[in-house]
Design an enzyme around this catalytic site. Structure first.
Site, PDB file in Angstrom:
ATOM      1  N   SER A 144       0.828  -1.204   0.000  1.00 30.94           N
ATOM      2  CA  SER A 144       0.000   0.000   0.000  1.00 30.94           C
ATOM      3  C   SER A 144       0.861   1.253   0.000  1.00 30.94           C
ATOM      4  O   SER A 144       1.969   1.257   0.540  1.00 30.94           O
ATOM      5  CB  SER A 144      -0.888  -0.005   1.247  1.00 30.94           C
ATOM      6  OG  SER A 144      -1.505   1.249   1.447  1.00 30.94           O
ATOM      7  N   TYR A 169      -2.437  -0.231  10.045  1.00 35.14           N
ATOM      8  CA  TYR A 169      -2.629  -0.786   8.698  1.00 35.14           C
ATOM      9  C   TYR A 169      -1.358  -0.627   7.876  1.00 35.14           C
ATOM     10  O   TYR A 169      -0.868  -1.575   7.246  1.00 35.14           O
ATOM     11  CB  TYR A 169      -3.795  -0.083   8.003  1.00 35.14           C
ATOM     12  CG  TYR A 169      -3.918  -0.441   6.535  1.00 35.14           C
ATOM     13  CD1 TYR A 169      -4.381  -1.697   6.143  1.00 35.14           C
ATOM     14  CD2 TYR A 169      -3.562   0.468   5.544  1.00 35.14           C
ATOM     15  CE1 TYR A 169      -4.480  -2.031   4.804  1.00 35.14           C
ATOM     16  CE2 TYR A 169      -3.661   0.147   4.199  1.00 35.14           C
ATOM     17  CZ  TYR A 169      -4.123  -1.103   3.840  1.00 35.14           C
ATOM     18  OH  TYR A 169      -4.213  -1.435   2.501  1.00 35.14           O
TER      19      TYR A 169
END
Length: 345
Positions: A144, A169
């Protein structure tokens, strides 16, 4: 080529699974279909792949054959279930693996940290172990843009330091890169990590800005504009992301061409034309033909001011080139949003 796609009911996973099956690859898709967001969207994506009717729940333990693609099958399965994952790999003998299953959401990780450890770390470890015990030709996995964290240099390059995440995350995604590298080094598993940059388009997640804005503006409800709209995002259309991911899948890393002779690499995959959030909202307003009532908000915990992908490495080594402009992408997204295909409309 037999390919496993995890997260096949997800936004990116469903698109990639369909494209692979369309070109004739044998595809096995798996997904736990959790309720992090409305499962009607996940069931709808599966229906687009010829799996189910978009309304009836998909049962665990059963295999569903696609009515659209003869080479596509689906099973409801969780990555954390090591025994089931091991059995799947032993029975199917996959040539390649596309791992897109993960607990998503930056803000959600602030209030639900344990779900990220279970899915993004334990689940990914199960995939790595399965690839070690049942050797594959290539493991492609989702990282990501959030790994860049507090990085202020723009555009973001794969060579930048990524040791200052601002959410769990992001930390879990960086951990995935480190885990995959160690398995590539120890066991020679060719692995590629893709740092996805703000993907949008038809069938996108309902917790992301495009869907939230489209829903609120359509209903005449106010929208929350964080940091007063002064945030920059490298919005990338789903088709460009999916095609670019498959380009990478088709070109596994070769040890002698990689750093330290480890068959591992990481690429940014984005549009490389970042825009301000307020300008993105304007495009949605134009496509809907309706003005938004904006509520200006401060920056939220876990958010970053800017994402901006330097995709030079991906373009040079893989041949990637995004084609869909923000304007065209928003027009396509809003057309889908207003259509009967959207189960949340």
């Amino acid at each position: 080529m037999k390919i496993l796609v995890t997260g096949a009911a997800g936004f990116i996973g469903s698109k990639i699974a369909g494209l692979l099956a369309e070109r004739g690859d044998e595809v096995v898709g798996i997904d736990n279909i959790n309720d992090y967001y409305d499962i009607r969207l996940k069931l709808g994506r599966l229906e687009e792949l010829g799996i189910g009717d978009g309304k009836t729940d998909i049962e665990s333990g059963s295999t569903y054959q696609s009515a659209t693609y003869p080479t596509l099958r689906f099973q409801r399965m969780a990555l954390e279930d090591k025994e089931t994952i091991d059995r799947l790999f032993a029975e199917e003998h996959f040539d390649k693996v596309v791992n897109l299953a993960a607990q998503a959401g930056v803000r959600y990780s602030i209030t639900n940290p344990y779900s990220y450890l279970t899915s993004n770390l334990t689940g990914f470890l199960n995939i790595l172990e399965a690839c070690r015990n049942n050797p594959v030709k290539h493991l492609l996995f989702a990282s990501s843009s959030s790994v860049y964290g507090m990085n202020t240099k723009a555009p973001f390059s794969e060579d930048d330091k990524v040791d200052a995440p601002v959410s769990l995350y992001a930390a879990s995604k960086k951990a995935n890169e480190l885990m995959a590298h160690s398995y590539s080094k120890l066991y020679g598993i060719p692995a590629t990590g893709l740092r996805y940059f703000t993907v949008y388009g038809p069938w996108g997640r309902p917790d992301m800005a495009p869907m939230l804005f489209a829903k609120a503006i359509s209903a005449g409800e106010p929208i929350k504009v964080f940091n007063h709209g002064d945030m920059i995002r490298d919005f990338t259309y789903i088709d460009d992301i999916a095609f670019g991911s498959i380009q990478c899948l088709d070109q596994p890393p070769v040890a002698e061409n990689c750093a330290n002779s480890v068959p591992f690499r990481v690429y940014n995959i984005g549009c490389s034309h970042p825009v301000k959030l307020i300008d993105f909202i304007t495009e949605i307003e134009t496509a809907l033909g309706k003005k938004a009532e904006k509520v200006m908000m401060p920056m939220q915990p876990g958010d970053v001011y800017m994402t901006n992908a330097d995709t030079t490495k991906l373009e040079t080594e893989i041949g990637y080139k995004p084609h869909v402009t923000l304007h065209d992408g928003i027009v396509r997204f809003i057309k889908w949003y207003k259509s009967d295909k959207n189960p949340l409309r």
